[in-house]
Design an enzyme around this catalytic site. Structure first.
Site, PDB file in Angstrom:
ATOM      1  N   GLU A 156       5.701   8.531 -24.689  1.00  0.00           N
ATOM      2  CA  GLU A 156       6.611   7.222 -25.039  1.00  0.00           C
ATOM      3  C   GLU A 156       7.863   7.784 -25.598  1.00  0.00           C
ATOM      4  O   GLU A 156       7.919   7.776 -26.519  1.00  0.00           O
ATOM      5  CB  GLU A 156       6.311   5.986 -23.985  1.00  0.00           C
ATOM      6  CG  GLU A 156       4.811   5.929 -23.469  1.00  0.00           C
ATOM      7  CD  GLU A 156       3.908   5.082 -23.722  1.00  0.00           C
ATOM      8  OE1 GLU A 156       3.400   4.267 -22.771  1.00  0.00           O
ATOM      9  OE2 GLU A 156       4.510   4.334 -24.527  1.00  0.00           O
ATOM     10  N   ASP A 172      -4.108   3.753 -22.424  1.00  0.00           N
ATOM     11  CA  ASP A 172      -4.806   3.796 -21.246  1.00  0.00           C
ATOM     12  C   ASP A 172      -5.854   4.541 -21.555  1.00  0.00           C
ATOM     13  O   ASP A 172      -6.930   4.953 -20.242  1.00  0.00           O
ATOM     14  CB  ASP A 172      -3.770   4.605 -19.897  1.00  0.00           C
ATOM     15  CG  ASP A 172      -2.278   3.489 -19.672  1.00  0.00           C
ATOM     16  OD1 ASP A 172      -3.051   2.595 -19.130  1.00  0.00           O
ATOM     17  OD2 ASP A 172      -1.418   4.142 -20.022  1.00  0.00           O
TER      18      ASP A 172
END
Length: 403
Positions: A156, A172
């Protein structure tokens, strides 16, 4: 000040991945932005493949173009392409991939001013779809997802006028290992996300040895390839980790603060702002310095703890959200019984209780710098795997060995 983690990971990662849809901005023309304009708002990113795998690597740069708010993808030279409209049922998205470097090789691409992700997959391309509401991203917890049997991961990042923030993430899943880094304006370099030698296997072996359902987090393809270890939030939601896995610890916390006060100092830059928590009946009330109750939380369950949501919801405000993220970090790290002043800054005391987030424990234990994003608010106390510079010369992503 860096963008809040709730924007970078839990909204962009947990919400988008769990829901499967990243909401699109206004419809945009199909024509790409001029390459000259894109290049003026990009920085070079060196992608190095040290994975030791022979599989071809496919790379994607997707996200929100910060200058316009439009969602789309960038090609290797940083040119922006807006997504076309989606449909119901979702339709295939344009192929946003470009070929990554072979093992032992590097390539340089242009990273645009996005709030987004850099995906990479081994062997197979990822299957992105466009729904009426926007881009459907891989849902790693869903066995029916078309990307379920693909080995992939993502980083990210946000690049804007205030600089670059780039992080590795395990919010996740724990999967294909990689590191992120940058060269700062003064020429110094930073790196994070690098596992210790043997660390990839050590995390997986540790989950297997832990038992109690933690071994079920590991997802394997029919050919024996380990694809990922799901985060415990996804594991509880998928029914492969018991929903009561944290109950004993939560019960002990609840009992302690019926008779003691939990002091939360949610802002490192403002140590004078404190909130005081006590359990009263079926709720934990938090009061300010005047004694006025400012917010309350029901007794959480494992799903709420692991997801930092539901009964531990953390809105983007200045009171409930900051208290909730501090509580969430304390539950994950199991420091609420050993320290009644939160957040606890001493990482040597994290994950010491037998009932803890063993997924986060193992990942942090195997990181060379001890830093990771093993849950959404792992940045409480600055224990996250993130690097930032206000005017970076370049960025780096290195695909690491599976050892």
């Amino acid at each position: 000040m860096r963008p809040p983690r709730r924007l970078l990971a839990s909204l962009a990662a947990a919400a988008a991945v769990a829901a499967g849809v990243l909401t699109a901005g206004p419809a945009a023309p199909a024509a790409a932005e001029p390459a000259v304009a894109a290049a003026a708002n990009t920085i070079p990113l060196t992608l190095t493949n040290d994975s030791g795998r022979a599989d071809p690597v496919h790379v994607y740069v997707i996200g929100t173009q910060l200058s316009t708010g439009r969602q789309g993808y960038a090609d290797a030279d940083g040119t922006f392409h807006p997504w076309p409209r989606g449909a119901t049922p979702p339709v295939p998205a344009p192929d946003a991939s470009f070929r990554g470097p072979a093992d032992g090789r590097s390539m340089t691409l242009r990273l645009p001013e996005f709030s987004g992700r850099v995906y990479f997959s081994y062997g197979r391309k990822l299957d992105f779809r466009l729904a009426d509401g926007g881009l459907v991203q891989p849902a790693v917890q869903n066995p029916a997802d078309p990307n379920h049997d693909t080995l992939f991961n993502w980083t990210e990042y946000t690049l804007n006028d205030a600089g670059l923030w780039i992080n590795s993430t395990q919010v996740d899943m724990f999967s294909a290992p990689y590191t992120v880094g940058l060269t700062a304006a003064d020429g110094t370099t930073e790196e994070t996300g690098r596992l210790r030698p043997g660390g990839y296997r050590a995390v997986l072996d540790g989950l297997r040895a832990q038992g109690g359902g933690w071994e079920n987090l590991i997802r394997t393809r029919a050919d024996g390839t380990v694809l990922r270890a799901l985060s415990p939030g996804h594991a509880v939601g998928s029914g492969i980790l018991r929903p009561d896995v944290m109950d004993d610890y939560i019960d002990r916390v609840w009992a302690k603060y019926r008779h003691e006060t939990l002091t939360v100092t949610p802002f490192a830059h403002d140590p004078g702002t404190k909130y005081y928590g006590r359990v009263d009946g079926d709720r934990m009330d938090f009061a300010d310095a005047s004694g006025s109750v400012v917010t309350s939380f029901a007794k959480p369950d494992a799903d709420s703890v692991f997801g930092c949501h539901k009964l531990l919801d953390a809105p983007n405000d200045q009171v409930r959200g900051p208290i909730a993220r501090t509580l969430c970090a304390g539950y994950h790290r199991t420091t609420l019984l050993t320290n009644s002043h939160q957040p606890d800054q001493d990482a040597s005391g994290f994950y010491r209780d037998p009932v803890t987030n063993h997924y986060a424990r193992l990942i942090h234990q195997q990181m060379r710098d001890g830093k990771a994003y093993a849950f959404a608010f792992d940045d409480v106390g600055a224990h996250e795997s993130l690097v930032h510079d206000a005017a970076p010369r370049n960025a780096r992503i290195t695909l690491s060995p599976f050892d």
